[in-house]
Design an enzyme around this catalytic site. Structure first.
Site, PDB file in Angstrom:
ATOM      1  N   SER A   8       0.850  -1.199   0.000  1.00  0.00           N
ATOM      2  CA  SER A   8       0.000   0.000   0.000  1.00  0.00           C
ATOM      3  C   SER A   8       0.878   1.239   0.000  1.00  0.00           C
ATOM      4  O   SER A   8       1.648   1.461   0.944  1.00  0.00           O
ATOM      5  CB  SER A   8      -0.893   0.013   1.243  1.00  0.00           C
ATOM      6  OG  SER A   8      -1.410   1.318   1.422  1.00  0.00           O
ATOM      7  N   HIS A  33      -1.540  -1.429  -4.034  1.00  0.00           N
ATOM      8  CA  HIS A  33      -2.785  -1.073  -3.357  1.00  0.00           C
ATOM      9  C   HIS A  33      -2.831   0.444  -3.167  1.00  0.00           C
ATOM     10  O   HIS A  33      -1.897   1.039  -2.628  1.00  0.00           O
ATOM     11  CB  HIS A  33      -2.826  -1.784  -2.007  1.00  0.00           C
ATOM     12  CG  HIS A  33      -4.091  -1.607  -1.238  1.00  0.00           C
ATOM     13  ND1 HIS A  33      -5.224  -2.368  -1.464  1.00  0.00           N
ATOM     14  CD2 HIS A  33      -4.413  -0.769  -0.228  1.00  0.00           C
ATOM     15  CE1 HIS A  33      -6.176  -2.004  -0.630  1.00  0.00           C
ATOM     16  NE2 HIS A  33      -5.716  -1.025   0.140  1.00  0.00           N
ATOM     17  N   HIS A  66      -8.742   0.926  -3.471  1.00  0.00           N
ATOM     18  CA  HIS A  66      -9.614   0.727  -2.312  1.00  0.00           C
ATOM     19  C   HIS A  66     -10.298   2.058  -2.005  1.00  0.00           C
ATOM     20  O   HIS A  66      -9.646   3.000  -1.544  1.00  0.00           O
ATOM     21  CB  HIS A  66      -8.724   0.255  -1.143  1.00  0.00           C
ATOM     22  CG  HIS A  66      -9.410   0.113   0.169  1.00  0.00           C
ATOM     23  ND1 HIS A  66      -8.702  -0.054   1.347  1.00  0.00           N
ATOM     24  CD2 HIS A  66     -10.726   0.115   0.528  1.00  0.00           C
ATOM     25  CE1 HIS A  66      -9.544  -0.157   2.349  1.00  0.00           C
ATOM     26  NE2 HIS A  66     -10.771  -0.045   1.895  1.00  0.00           N
ATOM     27  N   MET A  68     -12.372   4.363   0.085  1.00  0.00           N
ATOM     28  CA  MET A  68     -12.918   4.657   1.417  1.00  0.00           C
ATOM     29  C   MET A  68     -13.573   6.019   1.329  1.00  0.00           C
ATOM     30  O   MET A  68     -13.090   7.015   1.892  1.00  0.00           O
ATOM     31  CB  MET A  68     -11.780   4.642   2.452  1.00  0.00           C
ATOM     32  CG  MET A  68     -11.290   3.241   2.784  1.00  0.00           C
ATOM     33  SD  MET A  68      -9.649   3.241   3.521  1.00  0.00           S
ATOM     34  CE  MET A  68      -8.670   3.308   2.031  1.00  0.00           C
ATOM     35  N   MET A 137     -11.213  -5.809   6.316  1.00  0.00           N
ATOM     36  CA  MET A 137     -10.389  -4.833   7.035  1.00  0.00           C
ATOM     37  C   MET A 137      -9.992  -5.408   8.393  1.00  0.00           C
ATOM     38  O   MET A 137     -10.856  -5.810   9.178  1.00  0.00           O
ATOM     39  CB  MET A 137     -11.146  -3.518   7.263  1.00  0.00           C
ATOM     40  CG  MET A 137     -11.408  -2.679   6.029  1.00  0.00           C
ATOM     41  SD  MET A 137      -9.934  -2.249   5.052  1.00  0.00           S
ATOM     42  CE  MET A 137      -8.939  -1.363   6.256  1.00  0.00           C
ATOM     43  N   PHE A 143      -6.110   5.152   8.315  1.00  0.00           N
ATOM     44  CA  PHE A 143      -4.702   5.446   8.546  1.00  0.00           C
ATOM     45  C   PHE A 143      -3.856   4.188   8.378  1.00  0.00           C
ATOM     46  O   PHE A 143      -4.320   3.089   8.670  1.00  0.00           O
ATOM     47  CB  PHE A 143      -4.490   6.005   9.961  1.00  0.00           C
ATOM     48  CG  PHE A 143      -5.285   7.255  10.206  1.00  0.00           C
ATOM     49  CD1 PHE A 143      -4.804   8.498   9.788  1.00  0.00           C
ATOM     50  CD2 PHE A 143      -6.528   7.189  10.803  1.00  0.00           C
ATOM     51  CE1 PHE A 143      -5.550   9.651   9.979  1.00  0.00           C
ATOM     52  CE2 PHE A 143      -7.292   8.342  10.994  1.00  0.00           C
ATOM     53  CZ  PHE A 143      -6.798   9.575  10.585  1.00  0.00           C
ATOM     54  N   ASP A 175      -6.443  -6.354   4.850  1.00  0.00           N
ATOM     55  CA  ASP A 175      -5.830  -5.020   4.822  1.00  0.00           C
ATOM     56  C   ASP A 175      -5.838  -4.422   6.223  1.00  0.00           C
ATOM     57  O   ASP A 175      -6.903  -4.215   6.810  1.00  0.00           O
ATOM     58  CB  ASP A 175      -6.653  -4.145   3.861  1.00  0.00           C
ATOM     59  CG  ASP A 175      -6.085  -2.743   3.674  1.00  0.00           C
ATOM     60  OD1 ASP A 175      -4.997  -2.450   4.195  1.00  0.00           O
ATOM     61  OD2 ASP A 175      -6.765  -1.942   2.995  1.00  0.00           O
TER      62      ASP A 175
END
Ligand code: DX5
Ligand code: ZN
Length: 222
Positions: A8, A33, A66, A68, A137, A143, A175
């Site tokens: 990530s 990611h 991803h 969010m 998750m 964060f 993740d």
């Protein structure tokens, strides 16, 4: 089982994202990611389609985006146009998940649903057949660098069972707080795609860290 490591870039140097992608690829990253945060669904703000498009120009491996963000339906086309190979949306953010997943697939992009730590696996019961992947998750999103929530392995196993029961070989992705200490456990539980931010880019040698994570993850096979 096609074990994939997805560094990530949230934990990389944002002034040198292209270099970060290259270093992760040199370490054998299978995916990159990309964490998109909007300051509404999660408290943090990160990047949008313009940056994804720039990353797509330099990345040799697929981009795993991803989302969010509140109302992800508004942005599916923009991230597909930007070059995302995979797009995942949080089930907590969409009212018509079936429609959203279909709209991602219609763009030729792999479609995933994401579960927050407090969201029950049963939220996917009616859509398990339609998903290309499920992202579990193992921290509350927002964060990098947080600690892996104990018990996430059991949730990964429940998602794997749900997909198997639906006859769907779709991958389970994990993740949040993934590192060499828990990689084998999440793989043994059924995770096939491991996202890692701090464990890769929080180190002095992200390529070596990517290789180490794969070696740790492989110990969870069989
Ligand atoms: C958290 C993000 C993660 C994050 C993971 O909201 O979705 O992808 O980058 O970072 P680590 O591996 O540091 O927990
Ligand atoms: Zn993420």
């Amino acid at each position: 089982m096609n074990l994939r490591i997805a560094p990530s870039i949230l934990s990389a140097d944002f002034a040198a994202l292209g270099d970060a992608v290259g270093v992760a690829e040199a370490g054998g990253a299978d995916l990159i990611h990309v964490d998109v945060m909007d300051g509404h669904f999660v408290p943090n703000l990160t990047i949008g389609p313009l940056v994804v498009a720039a990353l797509a120009r330099v990345a040799r491996v697929p981009l795993d985006v991803h989302l969010m963000i509140a109302d992800p339906d508004r942005y599916v086309d923009a991230f597909a146009d930007a070059g995302a190979a995979m797009i995942s949306v949080h089930v907590e953010t969409v009212t018509h998940l079936h429609r959203t997943i279909a709209s991602i697939k219609d763009r030729g992009v792999q479609a995933g649903a994401v579960l927050n730590p407090s969201t029950h696996v049963s939220a996917l019961g009616e859509i398990a057949r339609d998903l290309d992947f499920v992202l579990v998750m193992s921290v509350n999103p927002g964060f990098g660098g947080q600690s892996f929530i104990d018990g996430s392995e059991a949730k990964i196993a429940r998602v794997r069972r749900l997909l198997d029961d639906a006859g769907n070989p779709a991958a389970v992705e994990v993740d949040g707080g993934v590192d060499c200490s828990n990689a084998a456990r999440v793989v043994a539980a059924g995770a096939e795609i491991l996202v890692a931010g701090a464990a890769v880019f929080g180190t002095s040698d992200p390529a070596a860290a990517t290789r180490a994570l794969r070696a740790a993850a492989e110990r969870g096979l069989n």
